[in-house]
Write a protein that holds these residues in place. Structure first.
Motif, PDB file in Angstrom:
ATOM      1  N   LEU A 196     -37.494 -33.418  44.052  1.00 12.57           N
ATOM      2  CA  LEU A 196     -38.356 -32.916  44.804  1.00 12.57           C
ATOM      3  C   LEU A 196     -36.932 -31.500  45.060  1.00 12.57           C
ATOM      4  O   LEU A 196     -37.300 -29.836  45.119  1.00 12.57           O
ATOM      5  N   ASN A 197     -36.040 -31.575  45.448  1.00 11.49           N
ATOM      6  CA  ASN A 197     -35.162 -30.808  46.084  1.00 11.49           C
ATOM      7  C   ASN A 197     -34.244 -29.824  45.081  1.00 11.49           C
ATOM      8  O   ASN A 197     -34.543 -28.738  44.878  1.00 11.49           O
ATOM      9  N   PHE A 204     -31.587 -32.928  50.310  1.00  8.39           N
ATOM     10  CA  PHE A 204     -31.642 -31.948  50.730  1.00  8.39           C
ATOM     11  C   PHE A 204     -30.251 -31.423  50.215  1.00  8.39           C
ATOM     12  O   PHE A 204     -28.950 -30.952  51.040  1.00  8.39           O
ATOM     13  N   ASP A 205     -30.090 -30.393  49.319  1.00  7.92           N
ATOM     14  CA  ASP A 205     -28.961 -28.907  49.003  1.00  7.92           C
ATOM     15  C   ASP A 205     -29.755 -27.994  48.517  1.00  7.92           C
ATOM     16  O   ASP A 205     -30.150 -27.862  47.343  1.00  7.92           O
ATOM     17  N   MET A 227     -24.948 -33.488  45.290  1.00  8.79           N
ATOM     18  CA  MET A 227     -26.274 -32.920  45.763  1.00  8.79           C
ATOM     19  C   MET A 227     -25.952 -34.211  47.280  1.00  8.79           C
ATOM     20  O   MET A 227     -25.723 -35.263  46.509  1.00  8.79           O
ATOM     21  N   GLY A 228     -26.446 -32.799  48.032  1.00  9.84           N
ATOM     22  CA  GLY A 228     -26.048 -33.169  49.460  1.00  9.84           C
ATOM     23  C   GLY A 228     -24.908 -33.717  49.698  1.00  9.84           C
ATOM     24  O   GLY A 228     -24.864 -34.305  50.883  1.00  9.84           O
ATOM     25  N   ALA A 229     -24.101 -33.462  49.416  1.00 11.85           N
ATOM     26  CA  ALA A 229     -22.241 -34.084  49.321  1.00 11.85           C
ATOM     27  C   ALA A 229     -21.910 -33.644  50.571  1.00 11.85           C
ATOM     28  O   ALA A 229     -21.096 -34.154  51.089  1.00 11.85           O
ATOM     29  N   TYR A 273     -32.685 -27.081  57.087  1.00 16.60           N
ATOM     30  CA  TYR A 273     -32.984 -28.266  56.900  1.00 16.60           C
ATOM     31  C   TYR A 273     -34.157 -29.271  58.039  1.00 16.60           C
ATOM     32  O   TYR A 273     -34.970 -29.590  57.392  1.00 16.60           O
ATOM     33  N   PRO A 274     -34.271 -28.565  59.065  1.00 13.64           N
ATOM     34  CA  PRO A 274     -35.469 -28.701  60.148  1.00 13.64           C
ATOM     35  C   PRO A 274     -36.752 -28.653  58.729  1.00 13.64           C
ATOM     36  O   PRO A 274     -37.534 -29.919  59.339  1.00 13.64           O
ATOM     37  N   ALA A 275     -37.423 -27.943  58.306  1.00 13.95           N
ATOM     38  CA  ALA A 275     -37.878 -27.352  57.621  1.00 13.95           C
ATOM     39  C   ALA A 275     -38.182 -28.777  55.754  1.00 13.95           C
ATOM     40  O   ALA A 275     -39.596 -29.545  55.937  1.00 13.95           O
ATOM     41  N   TRP A 276     -36.925 -28.832  55.500  1.00 10.66           N
ATOM     42  CA  TRP A 276     -36.863 -30.260  54.670  1.00 10.66           C
ATOM     43  C   TRP A 276     -36.941 -31.630  55.531  1.00 10.66           C
ATOM     44  O   TRP A 276     -37.874 -32.284  54.644  1.00 10.66           O
TER      45      TRP A 276
END
Lengths: 207, 136
Positions: free
Chosen positions: A89-90, B17-18, A1-3, A50-53
């Protein structure tokens, strides 16, 4: 995740899929989502922006941290909780039913995770065995405990062997007072108890 | 709300984030609590929590064991499958371990460090199911 590693070729792009951590301060943020409401930020984050996150994180991280600190967890536990809130949340982003209520969702999830962590900590708090040395004599040793359980099981089998339901109830009341409601008439209960004890004795002699 | 701590953990939050797993089925928590069963063997690390996740007819029951800094996840997968693997993943995407599920549905993932973890169940004839993140 997020890797996924940050893609340098998309550094200036609004859309970055599966990006890694960015080491920037909140003060240096792009202002793309400052005026957007949570529902709009969620919608854009779901598209991979990504900027929204980042704007969601910067808007709500202080609240998540404040809640987590209020539970007085250890620093590693608090950090794990906060990180897990964002990971959760993600995961739930595509499943949020009311994205405009994101703040309430984050608040609830943070409190829930803090509570669980605190309860778990209470069960695994490291304790010096020497601290209990003075009360060691009161605790039954394993053999005594095993024999007690074996005796209870034998008694329970004997009670199960009683045919009369009243006697069975009376026996249970005698062995486990909390498990059976009290009889209305104390004399009836007393008679049942006497009869039951006699039969139990007989049963145990047969075992 | 202000303070030097207000943005603590920001890097980790941003790294969460993913979107690559958005299509994966998510097994959500059904229950979490203290250990319900007595530890019968002293060789077994103490259970500090029991939790279960569910998705449709699949249920993943976990027991979290702790001994000093080492953690172990054991449990049982209930569901209709002939063969399945369970994959443990960390927030950085690192695949910590992969174990096969026994015929009984039981599994053990030993020697884990503390921190967030999620499990992905890969079955022979069905899409993968990922548990919600939990803290080990």
């Amino acid at each position: 995740m997020g890797a996924g590693l940050p893609d340098q070729s998309h550094e200036d792009s609004e859309t970055v899929l599966s990006t890694g951590p960015r080491h920037e301060t909140p003060g240096s943020l792009a202002t793309t989502g400052r005026g957007a409401d949570d529902a709009e930020l969620v919608r854009r984050a779901l598209l991979g922006e990504y900027p929204a996150w980042r704007d969601i994180v910067d808007r709500h991280l202080p609240m998540v941290n404040a809640i987590a600190r209020s539970y007085r967890l250890s620093t590693p536990d608090r950090e794990d909780v906060v990180q897990t809130v964002w990971l959760t949340l993600n995961q739930h982003l595509p499943r949020l039913r009311e994205p405009r209520h994101l703040k309430a969702w984050l608040s609830r999830v943070t409190r829930d995770k803090c509570l669980r962590q605190r309860e778990r900590d209470a069960r695994q708090y490291p304790t010096d065995p020497e601290a209990f040395a003075h009360i060691g004599g009161a605790a039954p040793d394993p053999e005594t405990e095993y024999l007690r359980k074996e005796r209870d099981a034998t008694l329970r089998r004997a009670v199960d062997g009683l045919r009369d339901p009243d006697e069975r109830r009376a026996a249970l009341r005698y062995l486990e007072p909390e498990s059976v409601p009290r009889a209305e008439d104390p004399r009836v209960a007393s008679n049942h108890r006497r009869r039951m004890v006699r039969r139990l004795r007989d049963s145990l002699e047969d075992v | 709300m202000s303070g030097t701590w207000a943005f603590e953990g920001r890097d980790a939050a941003l790294a969460a984030f993913d979107r690559s797993a958005d299509g994966t089925e998510l097994a959500e928590p059904v229950r979490e609590g203290g250990p319900r069963t007595e530890v019968m063997r002293s060789t077994e690390d103490p259970v500090v929590a029991e939790l279960s996740f569910g998705f449709e007819d699949v249920r993943i029951e976990l027991r979290l064991h702790a001994r000093e800094r080492v953690r172990t996840v054991s449990g049982t997968v209930h569901g209709d499958f002939a063969y399945a693997l369970l994959e443990a993943r960390r927030p950085d995407g690192h695949r910590e371990d992969v174990v096969s599920i026994e015929e009984t549905g039981d599994f053990v993932i030993p020697d884990l460090r503390r921190g967030p973890l999620c499990l992905t169940l890969r079955r022979d004839d069905a899409p993968p199911i990922t548990t919600e993140w939990f803290i080990l």
